[in-house]
Design a protein around this motif. Structure first.
Motif, PDB file in Angstrom:
ATOM      1  N   MET A  11      -3.727  -8.247  17.842  1.00 41.50           N
ATOM      2  CA  MET A  11      -2.486  -7.745  17.060  1.00 41.50           C
ATOM      3  C   MET A  11      -1.934  -8.963  16.233  1.00 41.50           C
ATOM      4  SD  MET A  11      -2.298  -4.662  16.817  1.00 41.50           S
ATOM      5  CE  MET A  11      -0.555  -4.575  15.804  1.00 41.50           C
ATOM      6  N   ASP A  12      -2.094 -10.363  16.960  1.00 36.59           N
ATOM      7  CA  ASP A  12      -1.546 -11.294  16.107  1.00 36.59           C
ATOM      8  C   ASP A  12      -2.122 -11.752  14.917  1.00 36.59           C
ATOM      9  OD1 ASP A  12       0.594 -11.863  18.089  1.00 36.59           O
ATOM     10  OD2 ASP A  12      -0.464 -13.205  19.079  1.00 36.59           O
ATOM     11  N   GLN A  13      -3.201 -11.381  14.803  1.00 39.76           N
ATOM     12  CA  GLN A  13      -4.128 -11.533  13.617  1.00 39.76           C
ATOM     13  C   GLN A  13      -3.391 -10.749  12.287  1.00 39.76           C
ATOM     14  OE1 GLN A  13      -8.133 -10.553  14.025  1.00 39.76           O
ATOM     15  NE2 GLN A  13      -8.218 -11.053  16.313  1.00 39.76           N
ATOM     16  N   ARG A  16       3.274  -7.536  10.628  1.00 33.93           N
ATOM     17  CA  ARG A  16       3.919  -6.506  10.909  1.00 33.93           C
ATOM     18  C   ARG A  16       4.012  -6.021   9.545  1.00 33.93           C
ATOM     19  NH1 ARG A  16       8.332  -4.113  13.407  1.00 33.93           N
ATOM     20  NH2 ARG A  16       8.534  -2.239  12.245  1.00 33.93           N
ATOM     21  N   SER A  17       4.107  -6.522   8.460  1.00 34.31           N
ATOM     22  CA  SER A  17       4.199  -5.837   7.112  1.00 34.31           C
ATOM     23  C   SER A  17       2.793  -5.321   6.633  1.00 34.31           C
ATOM     24  CB  SER A  17       4.487  -6.890   6.209  1.00 34.31           C
ATOM     25  OG  SER A  17       3.757  -8.077   5.897  1.00 34.31           O
ATOM     26  N   GLN A  18       1.721  -6.131   7.244  1.00 39.36           N
ATOM     27  CA  GLN A  18       0.277  -5.253   7.104  1.00 39.36           C
ATOM     28  C   GLN A  18       0.240  -4.088   7.914  1.00 39.36           C
ATOM     29  OE1 GLN A  18      -1.723  -9.190   8.257  1.00 39.36           O
ATOM     30  NE2 GLN A  18      -2.982  -8.664   6.426  1.00 39.36           N
ATOM     31  N   ILE A  19       0.748  -4.057   8.883  1.00 40.54           N
ATOM     32  CA  ILE A  19       0.495  -2.957   9.762  1.00 40.54           C
ATOM     33  C   ILE A  19       1.483  -1.781   9.010  1.00 40.54           C
ATOM     34  CG2 ILE A  19       1.071  -1.866  11.942  1.00 40.54           C
ATOM     35  CD1 ILE A  19      -1.369  -3.712  12.016  1.00 40.54           C
ATOM     36  N   ASP A  20       2.590  -2.143   8.911  1.00 44.41           N
ATOM     37  CA  ASP A  20       3.534  -1.127   8.026  1.00 44.41           C
ATOM     38  C   ASP A  20       3.004  -0.637   6.744  1.00 44.41           C
ATOM     39  OD1 ASP A  20       5.380  -1.420   9.996  1.00 44.41           O
ATOM     40  OD2 ASP A  20       6.785  -2.681   9.007  1.00 44.41           O
ATOM     41  N   HIS A  21       2.426  -1.265   5.883  1.00 47.19           N
ATOM     42  CA  HIS A  21       1.701  -1.036   4.861  1.00 47.19           C
ATOM     43  C   HIS A  21       0.457  -0.108   5.107  1.00 47.19           C
ATOM     44  CE1 HIS A  21       0.165  -0.960   0.717  1.00 47.19           C
ATOM     45  NE2 HIS A  21      -0.927  -1.393   1.211  1.00 47.19           N
ATOM     46  N   LEU A  22      -0.357  -0.507   6.067  1.00 48.66           N
ATOM     47  CA  LEU A  22      -1.399   0.464   6.490  1.00 48.66           C
ATOM     48  C   LEU A  22      -1.103   1.879   6.893  1.00 48.66           C
ATOM     49  CD1 LEU A  22      -4.476   0.717   6.838  1.00 48.66           C
ATOM     50  CD2 LEU A  22      -3.988  -0.404   9.414  1.00 48.66           C
ATOM     51  N   LEU A  23       0.214   1.843   7.783  1.00 45.59           N
ATOM     52  CA  LEU A  23       0.686   3.151   8.122  1.00 45.59           C
ATOM     53  C   LEU A  23       0.889   3.973   7.017  1.00 45.59           C
ATOM     54  CD1 LEU A  23       2.191   2.109  11.610  1.00 45.59           C
ATOM     55  CD2 LEU A  23      -0.017   3.378  11.316  1.00 45.59           C
ATOM     56  N   PHE A  24       1.833   3.361   6.132  1.00 44.85           N
ATOM     57  CA  PHE A  24       2.248   4.140   4.999  1.00 44.85           C
ATOM     58  C   PHE A  24       1.155   4.521   4.187  1.00 44.85           C
ATOM     59  CE2 PHE A  24       3.771   4.570   0.654  1.00 44.85           C
ATOM     60  CZ  PHE A  24       4.541   5.529   0.684  1.00 44.85           C
ATOM     61  N   GLN A  25      -0.138   3.741   3.928  1.00 48.98           N
ATOM     62  CA  GLN A  25      -1.237   4.091   3.127  1.00 48.98           C
ATOM     63  C   GLN A  25      -1.816   5.174   3.869  1.00 48.98           C
ATOM     64  OE1 GLN A  25      -3.598   0.830   2.627  1.00 48.98           O
ATOM     65  NE2 GLN A  25      -4.710   1.746   0.986  1.00 48.98           N
ATOM     66  N   GLU A 144     -11.316  10.368  15.807  1.00 49.15           N
ATOM     67  CA  GLU A 144     -11.230  10.594  17.120  1.00 49.15           C
ATOM     68  C   GLU A 144     -10.209  10.035  18.046  1.00 49.15           C
ATOM     69  OE1 GLU A 144     -15.267  10.192  18.587  1.00 49.15           O
ATOM     70  OE2 GLU A 144     -15.910  12.331  18.018  1.00 49.15           O
ATOM     71  N   GLN A 145      -9.554   8.675  17.488  1.00 49.18           N
ATOM     72  CA  GLN A 145      -8.685   7.931  18.329  1.00 49.18           C
ATOM     73  C   GLN A 145      -7.459   8.049  17.693  1.00 49.18           C
ATOM     74  OE1 GLN A 145     -10.253   4.562  20.186  1.00 49.18           O
ATOM     75  NE2 GLN A 145     -12.362   5.144  19.818  1.00 49.18           N
ATOM     76  N   LEU A 146      -7.172   8.655  16.790  1.00 48.13           N
ATOM     77  CA  LEU A 146      -5.967   8.457  15.816  1.00 48.13           C
ATOM     78  C   LEU A 146      -4.547   8.910  16.483  1.00 48.13           C
ATOM     79  CD1 LEU A 146      -4.847   7.478  13.170  1.00 48.13           C
ATOM     80  CD2 LEU A 146      -5.059   9.997  12.382  1.00 48.13           C
ATOM     81  N   HIS A 147      -4.789   9.826  17.642  1.00 48.93           N
ATOM     82  CA  HIS A 147      -3.723  10.459  18.392  1.00 48.93           C
ATOM     83  C   HIS A 147      -3.459   9.269  19.389  1.00 48.93           C
ATOM     84  CE1 HIS A 147      -6.290  10.963  21.922  1.00 48.93           C
ATOM     85  NE2 HIS A 147      -7.296  11.429  21.264  1.00 48.93           N
ATOM     86  N   LEU A 148      -4.372   8.501  19.754  1.00 50.00           N
ATOM     87  CA  LEU A 148      -4.079   7.286  20.703  1.00 50.00           C
ATOM     88  C   LEU A 148      -3.229   6.289  19.682  1.00 50.00           C
ATOM     89  CD1 LEU A 148      -7.485   6.951  22.289  1.00 50.00           C
ATOM     90  CD2 LEU A 148      -5.408   7.932  23.440  1.00 50.00           C
ATOM     91  N   VAL A 149      -3.682   5.662  18.723  1.00 50.51           N
ATOM     92  CA  VAL A 149      -3.039   4.977  17.797  1.00 50.51           C
ATOM     93  C   VAL A 149      -1.595   5.280  17.502  1.00 50.51           C
ATOM     94  CG1 VAL A 149      -3.177   3.669  15.600  1.00 50.51           C
ATOM     95  CG2 VAL A 149      -5.455   4.108  16.817  1.00 50.51           C
ATOM     96  N   LEU A 150      -1.456   6.398  16.909  1.00 53.23           N
ATOM     97  CA  LEU A 150      -0.057   7.018  16.779  1.00 53.23           C
ATOM     98  C   LEU A 150       0.826   7.319  17.760  1.00 53.23           C
ATOM     99  CD1 LEU A 150      -1.131   8.956  13.399  1.00 53.23           C
ATOM    100  CD2 LEU A 150      -0.101   6.594  13.587  1.00 53.23           C
ATOM    101  N   GLY A 151       0.316   7.578  19.113  1.00 58.36           N
ATOM    102  CA  GLY A 151       1.263   7.868  20.118  1.00 58.36           C
ATOM    103  C   GLY A 151       1.444   9.266  20.479  1.00 58.36           C
TER     104      GLY A 151
END
Length: 166
Positions: A11-13, A16-25, A144-151
């Motif tokens: 995750m350190d790679q 936070r802004s990259q993750i936020d952007h990806l989730l919005f995308q 298949e794992q999206l439910h895990l990623v999104l909690g």
């Protein structure tokens, strides 16, 4: 599966802004994809979801549908009444427990869901034609794992258990 230390390093790679952007995308992509389906079939997202749910869970009760959609029963009831009025579903009183109603998908509802699923399958198949088999497998793994990623695993697990116990 990675342990906690490996997870933190991975995750350190990413900033936070990259993750936020990806989730919005992802959200934006799903939103516009769903909007195209809504426009094509004249049903809103919730109505399509109910029809999809009933295709997979025939003879569901209002309570089960409300639980699945995380909506109050009165909101679910209004949603179902609109689908009944349009001839997509029927509601039949339970002969044993007269407080309960069984909701069934009618032929019109089945046809529209098959059309939506066929259009989605055709669209996705055409759009991934240039993908390598490895890329397609990765895409399926992520889906298949999206439910895990999104909690939302508990919500999905709980509703699947309820549906399979009947």
């Amino acid at each position: 599966m990675h342990n906690a230390t490996e997870w933190l390093v991975l995750m350190d790679q990413y900033q936070r802004s990259q993750i936020d952007h990806l989730l919005f995308q992802v959200l934006r992509t799903i939103f516009h994809y769903e909007r195209s389906i809504v426009k094509s079939y004249g049903l809103n997202f919730e109505q399509i979801y109910v029809l999809q749910f009933l295709r997979r869970h025939p003879d569901a009760r209002l309570t089960e549908i409300a639980l699945e959609m995380d909506l109050p029963k009165f909101t679910t009831s209004r949603l179902l009444n609109r689908l009944i009025k349009e001839g997509f579903i029927t509601k039949k009183q339970d002969p044993v427990d007269r407080r309960n109603y069984h909701i069934r998908l009618e032929e019109k509802g089945k046809k529209v869901i098959v059309a939506i699923e066929t259009a989605s399958y055709t669209r996705i198949s055409a759009n991934i034609q240039g993908f390598s088999p490895a890329a397609i497998n990765e895409l399926v793994d992520v889906a298949e794992q999206l439910h895990l990623v999104l909690g939302v695993t508990e919500k999905i697990k709980t509703n699947d258990e309820i549906s399979s116990s009947e």
